[in-house]
Design an enzyme around this catalytic site. Structure first.
Site: not given
Ligand code: FPP
Length: 254
Positions: A30, A47, A141
């Site tokens: 955020d 972004h 991962l």
């Protein structure tokens, strides 16, 4: 992670206890808009800068030997944003998937997605499908992107799927439904619940993210805006996490 030898070192820094690392870290990224506004840039610049943080955090988690990382990349409510912003976010996703594939391969990262991805624009769906397929056999991962994701919707979908599965049993005796039976219908059923949920930008809420799965997660909030989030911040969160005592409702061992 992107060493020239192609081998990733899975060792946490000397001051982190490898036995107390979270298995699964989930992040609410955020503050992109505020980062951009603070610099007089359009929101999309925030972004774009946030993609660098994504890259760095994925790399760091792979290096540390964390098993799973889930990133809240686009919520079901994010469609309420201006069309240009939504389009730009989808474009960044496609570009990220194209550019990062070699690194994901090199580092054995397996990509998956949760959320109603069938409702994403076609280029995003196709890029996801390609990279998910390409990385499906990777053993490192597990990187999960939450896209067009809503935890409430996920719980509703799971409840419907469970009801259908019980209905298929027809007259057969229907066992009482245990939490673990329900869990199997969630989109994250193959992942452990997140041990640690991080939210950047100073906001302190879950915003419809992993509501079932985060029941016992440790929460860590930082004022750092997502585009400024770096490996050092992740390590800070991990240091806090390793000192937390997780009791899951029981009493502490004396
Ligand atoms: C929240 O910041 C962030 C998002 C809604 C999108 C997150 C997207 C990225 C980090 C880039 C693309 C992701 C990938 C995986 C390639 P905000 O816009 O709500 O910030 P604000 O609260 O300051 O306005």
């Amino acid at each position: 992670m992107s060493s020239s030898s192609g081998k990733s070192k899975k060792s946490p820094p000397f001051d982190l206890d490898p036995t107390r690392l979270p298995q699964h870290v989930a992040i609410i990224m955020d503050g992109n808009g505020r980062w951009a506004r603070g610099r007089g840039y359009p929101r999309i610049a925030g972004h774009r800068a946030g993609v660098t943080s994504v890259r760095e955090v994925v790399t760091a988690c792979a290096e540390l030997g964390i098993k799973a990382l889930t990133l809240y990349a686009f919520s079901a409510d994010n469609w309420k944003r201006p069309t240009e912003e939504v389009g730009a976010l989808m474009g960044l996703l496609v570009r990220f998937l194209r550019l990062e594939l070699p690194t994901l391969r090199r580092n054995q990262v397996r990509l998956q997605a949760i959320g109603h991805i069938e409702r994403l624009p076609r280029p995003a769906r196709e890029a996801l499908r390609r990279v998910i397929k390409d990385t499906a056999r990777h053993k490192g991962l597990v990187l999960t992107l939450a896209l067009n994701y809503s935890a409430r919707q996920e719980i509703l979908d799971a409840a419907r799927a469970l009801a259908r599965s019980l209905a298929r049993r027809n007259g057969a005796s229907k066992p009482p439904v245990h939490r673990d039976d329900f869990r199997k219908f969630l989109s994250t059923s193959l992942l452990p619940d997140p041990d640690l949920v991080i939210r950047t930008s100073g906001e302190m809420r879950l915003s419809d993210f992993l509501l079932w799965q985060a029941a016992y997660s440790e929460l860590w909030f930082t004022p750092v805006l997502w585009p400024d989030f770096r490996k050092a911040h992740l390590l800070e969160a991990l240091r806090v996490y390793e000192k937390r005592q997780r009791r899951f409702g029981a009493v502490a061992a004396s």
